[in-house]
Write an enzyme that holds these catalytic residues in place. Sequence first.
Site, short mmCIF file in Angstrom:
data_model
loop_
_atom_site.label_atom_id
_atom_site.label_comp_id
_atom_site.label_asym_id
_atom_site.label_seq_id
_atom_site.Cartn_x
_atom_site.Cartn_y
_atom_site.Cartn_z
CD GLU A 37 -52.42 -56.07 -44.00
OE1 GLU A 37 -52.54 -55.38 -45.04
OE2 GLU A 37 -52.30 -57.32 -44.02
CG ASP B 17 -52.40 -62.36 -43.70
OD1 ASP B 17 -53.37 -62.09 -44.42
OD2 ASP B 17 -51.27 -62.63 -44.14
N GLY C 296 -62.86 -65.80 -44.79
CA GLY C 296 -63.57 -64.94 -45.73
C GLY C 296 -62.59 -64.31 -46.70
CE LYS C 297 -65.17 -64.41 -52.73
NZ LYS C 297 -65.95 -63.91 -53.89
CB SER C 298 -58.31 -60.41 -49.30
OG SER C 298 -57.47 -59.37 -48.89
N GLY C 299 -60.27 -58.41 -47.38
CA GLY C 299 -60.95 -57.13 -47.33
C GLY C 299 -62.36 -57.18 -46.78
CB VAL C 300 -64.68 -59.93 -45.90
CG1 VAL C 300 -64.06 -60.74 -44.76
CG2 VAL C 300 -66.21 -60.02 -45.86
N GLY C 301 -63.20 -57.74 -43.74
CA GLY C 301 -63.25 -57.15 -42.39
C GLY C 301 -62.86 -58.08 -41.27
CE LYS C 302 -59.83 -62.93 -43.48
NZ LYS C 302 -60.14 -62.18 -44.73
CB SER C 303 -57.61 -57.59 -39.73
OG SER C 303 -56.92 -58.63 -40.39
#
Length: 308
Positions: A202, A177, A153-160
């Site tokens: 992160e 990451d 998913g796009k950066s900042g979507v909440g994966k981490s």
Amino acid sequence: MGQVTTKQVMETFELDLISGEEGIGRHIPISDISRPGLEMAGYFTHYPANRVQLLGKTELSFFSMLLPEERLDRMMKLCTDDTPAIIVSHGVPVPEELVIASSSRHVPVMTTPMSTTRFSSLLTNFLESQLAPTTAIHGVLVDIYGVGVLLTGKSGVGKSETALELVKKGHRLVADDCVEIHQEGENTLVGHSPKLIEHLLEIRGVGIIDIMTLFGASAIRTFKRISLVIDLEIWDQDKTYDRLGLEEEKMKIIDTHLTKLTIPVRPGRNLSVIIEVAAMNYRLKRMGVNAAEEFSKRLDDVIAQDTN
């Protein structure tokens, strides 16, 4: 694709270098190993010179029956500019003719005390692993109930953040990451973390955290086979999302097609629980239990009854 040198093989398997030290930096291009039995008999028409040549008791016992001038000729032909290495198994003494040929052609000759079959199997597995096609994907890899789930998913979507919640529930983090992926075999992709960020996660606003230090060694895995891809995207009210699960989307990574699910993200959705259920449902489907197909069948039966 990775690269392997003869020196790496020598150090990995603790081989004894006998001659041809000048060629110790030669690259091994393929994982196939050759046992040059026909070549010992003088047939070099289809000689696979770019493979590691493995000489066992059978090849060397036949070689000892040859005439002296034939022995040197065979070994000179065996040692080419493309030959990465010649390995003698069972700890059998290296023939003098092979030492002469390898020294003149700079082909490394090494010995191992292991049996020919055992060493061939270990070396093949090592080379296949090292020479496997590789790639890297931006995402998070988590082991959920034994299923390797790749979150994209796009950066900042909440994966981490989702991965952190999954770890707190007892699942294991593999990589955050950046996920390095190599294809070990047909339809088999294995993911792991780059050494630089291994065990690290992160979290925006908090920073870098060490999962192993915080949650213990049971919270991490070094590598994991990837079975399922879950793409997280911001909820789009104009987009129609799959509500039954009858159609299976695929994502191609290297030469392997993986099952892919798209999960919309919006406030109030418990992503960790949804992903847990998705992993369990994936396992059930592989066991032959498909709730979507069962529901569709029930629906067809009801429609058929109403029609009658």
